[in-house]
Motif scaffolding. Structure first.
Motif, PDB file in Angstrom:
ATOM      1  N   TRP A 164       0.549  -1.591  -0.445  1.00  0.00           N
ATOM      2  CA  TRP A 164       0.008  -0.223  -0.149  1.00  0.00           C
ATOM      3  C   TRP A 164       1.062   1.849   0.520  1.00  0.00           C
ATOM      4  O   TRP A 164       0.637   2.296  -0.108  1.00  0.00           O
ATOM      5  CB  TRP A 164      -1.108  -0.273   0.899  1.00  0.00           C
ATOM      6  CG  TRP A 164      -1.852  -1.209   1.439  1.00  0.00           C
ATOM      7  CD1 TRP A 164      -2.034  -2.177   1.391  1.00  0.00           C
ATOM      8  CD2 TRP A 164      -3.402  -0.634   0.460  1.00  0.00           C
ATOM      9  NE1 TRP A 164      -2.696  -3.427   1.076  1.00  0.00           N
ATOM     10  CE2 TRP A 164      -3.499  -1.968   0.562  1.00  0.00           C
ATOM     11  CE3 TRP A 164      -3.777  -0.249  -0.806  1.00  0.00           C
ATOM     12  CZ2 TRP A 164      -4.914  -2.857  -0.548  1.00  0.00           C
ATOM     13  CZ3 TRP A 164      -4.627  -0.704  -1.552  1.00  0.00           C
ATOM     14  CH2 TRP A 164      -5.191  -2.130  -1.210  1.00  0.00           C
TER      15      TRP A 164
ATOM     16  N   LEU B 249      -5.261  -5.040  -6.571  1.00  0.00           N
ATOM     17  CA  LEU B 249      -4.321  -5.001  -6.245  1.00  0.00           C
ATOM     18  C   LEU B 249      -3.024  -4.159  -6.562  1.00  0.00           C
ATOM     19  O   LEU B 249      -3.035  -4.838  -7.620  1.00  0.00           O
ATOM     20  CB  LEU B 249      -3.550  -6.087  -4.597  1.00  0.00           C
ATOM     21  CG  LEU B 249      -2.315  -5.996  -4.368  1.00  0.00           C
ATOM     22  CD1 LEU B 249      -2.548  -4.681  -2.750  1.00  0.00           C
ATOM     23  CD2 LEU B 249      -1.625  -6.810  -3.315  1.00  0.00           C
TER      24      LEU B 249
ATOM     25  N   MET C  97      -7.124  -9.421  -6.944  1.00  0.00           N
ATOM     26  CA  MET C  97      -7.182  -9.685  -5.208  1.00  0.00           C
ATOM     27  C   MET C  97      -7.299 -11.032  -5.421  1.00  0.00           C
ATOM     28  O   MET C  97      -6.344 -12.662  -4.793  1.00  0.00           O
ATOM     29  CB  MET C  97      -7.850  -9.584  -4.308  1.00  0.00           C
ATOM     30  CG  MET C  97      -6.880  -7.540  -4.124  1.00  0.00           C
ATOM     31  SD  MET C  97      -7.219  -7.440  -2.602  1.00  0.00           S
ATOM     32  CE  MET C  97      -6.987  -5.939  -2.436  1.00  0.00           C
TER      33      MET C  97
ATOM     34  N   ASP D 279      -3.902  -5.721   3.542  1.00  0.00           N
ATOM     35  CA  ASP D 279      -4.654  -5.942   2.217  1.00  0.00           C
ATOM     36  C   ASP D 279      -6.372  -5.698   3.133  1.00  0.00           C
ATOM     37  O   ASP D 279      -7.062  -4.718   2.688  1.00  0.00           O
ATOM     38  CB  ASP D 279      -4.624  -7.035   1.542  1.00  0.00           C
ATOM     39  CG  ASP D 279      -3.727  -7.207   0.671  1.00  0.00           C
ATOM     40  OD1 ASP D 279      -3.039  -6.135   0.838  1.00  0.00           O
ATOM     41  OD2 ASP D 279      -3.395  -8.762   0.141  1.00  0.00           O
TER      42      ASP D 279
END
Length: 1531
Positions: free
Chosen positions: A591, A664, A645, A773
């Motif tokens: 992230w 992602l 994902m 996640d």
């Protein structure tokens, strides 16, 4: 949204417009501006470019639509000051993700869940009525979306050439465009209030749920609505099939045949560039330090800042060298213990320095290296019990650390013991503390040189690492590795002499240490260290320092970039043009990309060049794994990947083509370090090399990694290092690789991509999910309004052999109940939609209560520990076991029943005898003519009054232990006569009329009973109403009086006044009482003649009681049965006139009544009566009485035994000094109608052994409605003992609890899993025959088979006495016949499940002894998932789950299991119990708890025998009358 962002990309917008747009985005996402205001301002900004945008070729727009973080945006509040309370956790910021979440939630529309209810005192209460039940019709849609065929056709990564479509090459500068974030909640965020609960449940497609739900008029509408909500299953039901009863196999999740599988070719080992040769590298780091310290003493090495951002001290290379030398000299020469040097080279030394003091840390670190000691840097312990501090202590202990270095200021701040010394921390070894400020050090003599040699294999330092489970281990780094790491970093980052580096990271470990303390010294760099405390006050400080020091490199985490974005407005004067590298240390967090993009977005206009941002990946074991290099250092252009994902959860890399929601987006973390080899291996099992499109663990082989876990050879071999092998099984290298714990793959241009960490991996079923996640998804759900500082922890716990996901978040202090519940339900939906995984438990805790890691993050392993121990203290909990737990055993299918005849044949073939047993024959045992002469009790009493008039029969004790009334034979006879006269004359009753006796326990009750028999009336004993609780107790009295058709009520004056009082009138209709007579002062009169029944079968008395299932029933006892009962008890217990027995039972029904009122008169022994009610004010009353009267036999109930165990546990010493001695007791019998409570009887025996209670004295009895005394277990006494004729001791067997659920008995060894101890219920009474019959076919069963206990005996009751005509229901209770075998005998059905087992022991008659084991009442059992559960078994598990659970009761309600627990603790701890209760019932019983109700102690109703009244409790729950502390509805 994507069109909007992309359209802008086609037009080159000026920098200032881009910046203003970015600010607008921030305002919108922060909620500082409405959507409308945003659109207005945006239109204004773009007005002059609009024509250009309209004309963009639509195909371009379509192409650009991959929502990658190239369109992410920063989040910033309006004011200059940081507003951390609002900032989302910077690790996980991505607008694309926010949109995905919004879209996912929109799919669910307003699916609501029942909200937990909470007592007002715990938190403000909000109404449940406004929640419409969830409409589950959409569940099937998202099930389908998991398996869309389109997913499988996406391109695998075969080779680098066709990778392009899924790796979006970043064109520098394009990432400045941004997309509108749609954090505003989707329309209709609030549930509309339902017009009424009932109406709400019937609207829409859910109406069918009502069918088959009995709507009881007493069920409150709130509860009914909840039921309808919970009954609708979310997942399709499990497939129905039959599994052999025992092997309750848990379902093993079968891999989905359609799941994506890796299809690429096998990867090879990736080699980094060679380490540069020809550079004049120093031979060791210390050699470099010596060189700079002596040749460039004035050069700055490290600048420390205070919290105002002022430079407080600059350490020069000269000072660093001289102070490190002084420290090395002091450590080696000035510290002694017992005249020996305290330290020798190679010893480990702890470094305890605060984050604000890098200077002292650096001196401490290099001082240790010079003295050849091994520094172990750790965090400063703030309290004696920091989170994880015990594990740090374990590390120090295992490293053999005896000395800790610290600073003066830090030492003063440490917790102190009384002596003024530093306190001993929990789990730490004893440490000596050395303060290393200048004045405490000794200058070495001129000729002294430090012993340090050149770099070698010896350990240089130990860096701590906390594993997923919370254990702390030390990673050893050798001198050679240290040097290699510095060289590799120097080459990769292009560091040069005298460069300036600003460091925001923790300098004690990880990248902060490698760059800011080690590599910097090698290159004579100047480090400006920015403390965490300064960043908290001024998040821009690092940028300002870069600007003022013209730093060439900066070392930050994505958090620091995010914070500075929040604070940057209005700061026009900062410039980042001097930076050539901005190293993002946590680039491995998937992230981090959004922070990087957002930061570039805003600061490009302030001189930040896009190629400067260099994410890197590192791990404690392998040190730096990869780092992105700027183009001038030969780095390839950066790339990003948009991955599915769902594919990742199967460990496969797939470009996401159609399902834009669950993607992602990751950026590369650059190339492998110089001199290193890297490969990707399979996560589980043999470390085979992965395929090119497969996610695996990244492993490194280089001279610059850590070497081992300190002192842990086994784990080092199995976890730290690995030998990767090719598909053919050949090792790829002769040296082991170091495992990094990072999950990822190698992309094009040999760039490394990381998609997660092994520590955060949760394997649910066959799929892998990453904790980070899931945190990101949760944060994207309306984060500003709700989560406090973005503090969310996600971890997995193992329940029922699979990982279950738990999410814990801190909620904002001002969040309302409704907010929190709404947020929770949305998070569940978002995670379900995006990750296709269920969350097992979602818990909210108050702000700032989760355990913190050293730099303010959440200490995950400690949080998990607290969750499992029930110490988390959440303020809201939502459990979803129904959706998550899909591996329960199959529900049991009932097979077509085997007929009774074949069962008998089967038993014969198997060599099993039919299960039947009997007590001794009565005919041989008649001990006198009394039995034949006096068939009727009134005759016996008259005979005793005549022959032994002054023999005392009864003594009644009060709470003080003094005798309040007595009765000899003649006194009792005379009092009975007076009562009989009053009944005939005053009440004008005739023979056969029923009389209710409403007396407190005492002699009056006994006299009234015989008075009724004397005049031929039928007595009914009734427990008097409780004066403090008339509303609930009086209606029962009234009901018994009415149902028994009593023509008169006999009572005392006090109770008579109570029955007619005003308070009574409020509870019942007092005008409809029959005649009430008080017997306190009736005239002395004789009756003309005493009534003699014409036949022994005439009704003697009625025995009324309320069963545990809440049914009021009266049974009829004839004169013959009454006498037979007394005779059997007399023979079994050997009762003679010379005996004294102590009775602590209620005298109103069952065996308690028989022992109080009948047996003494029949056998002539003296009874010491102790009313159990008196024990409430004097717990030791009963035991003192037993001791005082030297009673050899005593009777009590479980509730009495429990009061003594709990109330006298600590007082046995006091009782002994008062002379209480229980060695006289031969038999202490517990009167019960239930399975023997072994734990209670054992703890009672153990506790009072100190007072002389013989080990084998305590035994149990069994009786029930149809026969009040089936088993009694007297110990060896009296005549029979001398002849050796008493029965054997009761035996205990262990049965398999799982088999019991299938109505089977399987004997197992003590201590085996699922074993349940059962004790024999006592010896069968003389004249009693018992058989075990099949509950449905009514055929006889074999030995050790579970069935219903049937009984035949002269003292069976003769039938039910009921008015409501429900006799058909119970008709066969008293007159059942076997369907096969002996079909002649008439049996009474007890309604209890049990089995008979022939033991090895012999009976008095020399026969083998048959033991009867009672398992439980049939009426009480719960039928769940096709199996039969006994509530007590589930309750036992629940009570063991947490120390605050005082008591528990379970019942079912439709198909839900409801668990009610009494909390013995603080109300705020109530919610800890929800998860523990759910876990233990799942683990031990394979049942999903539907509702957990937490109540105050004493709420679970218990009858006089100490049995739980579960049905009363159920009624109270359904009528919403329990006033619970918390009710959790498990979804």
């Amino acid at each position: 949204m994507a069109d909007r962002g992309c359209a802008l990309e086609a037009v080159p917008l000026p920098a200032e417009v881009r910046e203003s747009l970015a600010e607008l985005e921030l305002e919108l996402s922060e909620g500082d501006i409405t959507q409308k205001g945003y659109e207005k301002k945006r239109a204004k900004l773009l007005a002059r470019y609009i024509p250009l945008i309209q004309g963009v070729d639509p195909s371009l727009q379509a192409e650009n639509r991959i929502p990658g973080p190239s369109q992410t945006t920063a989040v910033a509040p309006k004011q200059q000051k940081p507003r951390p309370t609002n900032s989302r956790d910077e690790r996980f910021r991505s607008d694309v993700h926010t949109e995905a979440v919004q879209a996912a939630l929109a799919k669910y529309k307003e699916r609501k869940m029942p909200m937990p209810s909470k007592r007002r005192s715990v938190l403000v209460h909000s109404s449940v009525e406004t929640y419409t039940p969830p409409d589950t019709s959409s569940a099937s849609e998202d099930e389908g979306s998991l398996r869309r065929p389109g997913r499988l056709t996406s391109t695998p990564l075969q080779s680098h050439s066709n990778v392009e479509p899924w790796l979006d090459r970043v064109i520098q500068g394009s990432s400045t465009s941004s997309s509108a974030s749609s954090t505003s909640s989707h329309p209709g965020g609030r549930p509309a209030a339902a017009p009424s609960a009932a109406a709400a449940t019937l609207t829409g497609p859910v109406a069918h749920a009502h069918i088959g739900v009995p709507v009881n008029s007493r069920v409150s509408s709130k509860i009914q609505q909840l039921l309808n909500t919970l009954k609708r299953p979310k997942r399709p039901p499990l497939k129905e099939f039959f599994v052999d009863d025992f092997e309750e196999l848990l379902e093993v999740q079968q891999p989905d045949p359609n799941q994506p599988k890796p299809e690429g070719s096998q990867t090879a080992v990736l080699k980094g560039e060679p380490l540069a040769v020809g550079t004049a590298w120093p031979p060791s780091l210390l050699a470099a330090l010596q060189r700079w310290g002596t040749t460039q003493p004035k050069a700055p090495c490290l600048t420390a800042l205070d919290t105002a951002g002022k430079a407080i001290y600059t350490l020069t290379y000269g000072k660093l060298w001289s102070r490190s030398l002084k420290l090395a000299y002091t450590l080696l020469n000035k510290l002694t213990s017992k005249n020996e040097p305290l330290l020798k080279p190679g010893d480990r030394v702890a470094l305890v320095f605060p984050n604000s003091d890098p200077v002292m840390f650096m001196v401490g670190f290099y001082g240790c290296l010079l003295a050849e000691l091994v520094p172990v840097p750790i965090e400063v312990p703030l309290t004696r019990k920091d989170a994880g501090s015990q594990q740090v202590g374990f590390l120090l202990g295992s490293c053999g650390v005896a000395l800790a270095l610290t600073t003066d200021a830090c030492q003063k701040g440490l917790p102190k013991a009384q002596t003024g010394e530093v306190a001993a921390f929990k789990g730490w070894p004893p440490l000596a503390w050395l303060v290393i400020d200048g004045k405490h050090l000794t200058k070495p003599p001129k000729d002294w040189h430090p012993p340090a040699r050149d770099a070698g294999a010896g350990t240089a330092y130990i860096e701590y690492k906390t594993s997923k489970e919370g254990s702390t281990v030390g990673v050893t780094v050798s001198h050679a590795s240290l040097l290699a790491q510095c060289r590799a970093l120097t080459q990769a980052c292009g560091y040069s002499e005298a460069e300036t580096l600003t460091n925001v990271l923790d300098f004690k470990r990880d990248a902060g240490l490698w760059h800011g303390v080690l590599t910097s010294v090698m290159n004579r760099m100047h480090v400006v260290s920015i403390p965490y405390a300064l960043m908290k006050v001024n998040p821009l400080s690092w940028i300002q320092k870069v600007c003022s020091y013209k730093a060439r490199a900066a070392l930050v985490k994505s958090r620091d970039m995010h914070w500075s974005l929040l604070a940057q407005r209005g700061q026009r004067d900062v410039s980042l043009s001097s930076l050539r590298m901005l190293i993002v240390a946590d680039g491995a967090n998937p992230w981090s990309i959004s922070s990087c993009d957002a930061f570039l977005n805003v600061f490009q206009s302030r001189g930040l060049r896009p190629e400067v941002i260099c994410p890197c990946a590192s791990s404690p074991e392998a040190l730096t794994v990869a780092i992105r290099r700027p183009p001038d250092l030969g780095g390839p252009p950066p790339r990003k990947a948009v991955l599915s994902m769902s594919g990742l959860s199967f460990g496969v890399i797939r470009v996401d083509t159609e399902e834009k929601l669950s993607v992602l987006t990751v950026q590369d973390v650059g190339q492998v370090l110089p001199g290193a080899d890297v490969c990707v291996v399979k996560v589980e099992g043999t470390p085979y090399l992965c395929k090119t499109d497969e996610v695996g663990e990244i492993c490194v082989n280089s001279s610059a990694t850590g070497t081992a876990y300190y002192g842990l050879l086994g784990i080092t071999k199995s976890v730290f290092e690995t030998v990767p092998v090719t598909a053919g099984g050949a090792p790829v290298s002769d040296r082991p690789f170091t495992r990094t714990g990072l999950l990822g793959f190698i992309g094009p241009d040999n760039l490394v991509f990381v998609v997660g960490k092994l520590d955060g991996l949760m394997v649910v079923g066959v799929r892998r999910h990453n904790a980070d996640d899931i945190v990101a998804t949760a944060l994207a759900v309306e984060p500003m309004k709700f989560v406090y500082r973005g503090r969310i922890a996600v971890f997995s716990v193992t329940v029922l052999h699979d990982d279950r996901i738990v999410l814990v978040a801190e909620q904002r202090p001002d969040a309302s109940e409704e907010d929190s519940f709404q947020w929770m339900s949305r998070v569940l939906q978002a995670i379900d939609s995006i990750h296709q995984v269920g969350v097992y438990c979602l818990a909210l805790v108050p702000a700032n209560t989760l355990p913190k890691a050293p730099l303010g993050g959440i200490h995950i392993s400690e949080t998990k520990q607290r969750f499992l121990e029930g110490m988390l203290h959440p303020c809201n909990v939502l459990m979803c076991p129904h959706t998550c737990v899909t591996n329960l055993p199959k529900p049991r299918q009932k097979q077509p029943e085997v007929g009774p005849a074949s069962m008998i044949v089967g038993n014969l073939v198997a060599g099993k005898r039919i299960a039947q047993a009997s007590g001794r024959e009565l005919a041989h045992l008649e001990d006198s003519d009394q039995a034949r002469k006096f068939l009727f009790l009134p005759d016996v009493l008259q005979w005793r009054a005549h022959t032994t008039p002054d023999h005392p029969l009864f003594l009644l004790l009060n709470a003080k232990g003094t005798v309040t009334s007595t009765a000899t034979c003649v006194q009792l006879h005379k009092r009975a006569e007076r009562v009989a006269a009053a009944l005939m004359e005053k009440a004008r009753l005739s023979v056969g009329d029923h009389v209710a006796l409403v007396y407190p326990p005492g002699v009056d009750l006994i006299a009234a009973f015989y008075g009724c028999l004397y005049c031929g009336c039928v007595p009914v004993t009734v427990r008097p109403p409780h004066p403090q609780n008339l509303a609930t107790t009086l209606p029962t009295v009234k009901m018994i009086v009415e149902v028994s058709k009593s023509a008169c009520v006999l009572t005392t004056q006090a109770i008579m006044r109570l029955l007619k009082s005003k308070d009574a009138a409020a509870a019942v209709d007092v005008r409809t009482w029959p005649t009430i007579l008080d017997t306190d002062d009736i005239p002395k009169k004789k009756v003309a003649s005493i009534f003699r029944p014409p036949s022994p079968d005439l009704l003697a008395y009625l025995d009324f009681s309320v069963s545990t299932t809440g049914i009021l029933a009266g049974v009829k006892m004839s004169h013959a049965a009454t006498s037979a009962l007394c005779r059997s008890i007399k023979l079994q217990c050997e009762l003679y006139p010379s005996r004294q027995i102590a009775i602590c039972l209620d005298p109103y029904c069952g065996l308690g009544f028989a022992l109080w009122c009948l047996c003494s008169v029949y056998s002539g022994h003296q009874s010491v009566l102790v009313p159990p009610l008196e024990l409430e004010s004097n717990v030791s009353l009963w035991l003192s009485a037993v001791s005082q009267y030297k009673a050899r036999v005593t009777f009590c109930s479980y509730s009495v035994m429990e009061m003594c165990t709990k109330g006298l546990g600590a007082q046995t010493g006091v009782l002994r000094t008062k002379g209480v001695n229980l060695s006289c007791v031969r038999t202490c019998m517990v009167v019960a109608e239930e399975r023997p409570r072994i734990a209670l009887t054992q703890s009672f025996s153990k506790l009072f052994k100190d007072l002389g209670l013989p080990a084998r004295a305590v035994s149990t009895t069994f009786g029930c409605r149809v026969n009040v005394a089936i088993c009694l277990q007297p110990n060896r006494l009296g005549k029979l003992a001398e002849q050796g004729t008493a029965g054997p001791d009761p035996t205990t067997v262990y049965v398999d609890m799982r088999a019991l659920r299938h109505d089977r008995v399987r004997l197992v060894e003590r201590g085996s899993p699922h074993s349940l101890p059962l004790t024999e219920s006592g010896k069968i009474l003389p004249g009693v025959k018992v058989i075990i019959a099949h509950t449905e076919t009514k055929g006889p069963l074999g030995d050790s088979h579970l069935g219903e206990i049937w009984v035949s005996s002269p003292h069976n009751a003769t039938g039910y006495y009921t008015v409501y005509g429900e006799e058909a229901l119970h008709a066969d209770h008293f007159s059942a016949r076997l369907s096969f075998g002996d079909t002649q005998t008439i049996w009474a059905r007890t309604g209890y499940l049990g089995f008979l087992r022939r033991t090895e022991l012999t009976d008095a008659s020399g026969e083998r002894h048959d033991a009867l084991y009672v398992v439980g009442s049939l009426d009480e059992t719960l039928e769940l998932r096709g199996m039969r559960y006994h509530p007590i078994d589930i309750e036992t598990s629940v009570v063991r789950a947490h120390r605050s659970i005082a008591e528990c009761a379970v019942f079912t309600w439709t198909n839900l299991l409801v668990v009610v627990v009494e909390l013995d603790g603080l109300e705020q701890d109530a919610l800890d119990l929800v998860a523990l209760v759910t876990n233990v019932v799942l683990e031990e019983h394979h049942l999903v708890v539907g509702v957990v109700v937490i109540v105050d102690p004493g709420v679970i109703p218990i009858n006089s025998r100490g049995e739980k009244q579960r049905m009363h409790l159920r009624d109270g729950f359904l009528a919403d009358q329990l006033d619970p502390i918390y009710v959790a509805y498990n979804m």
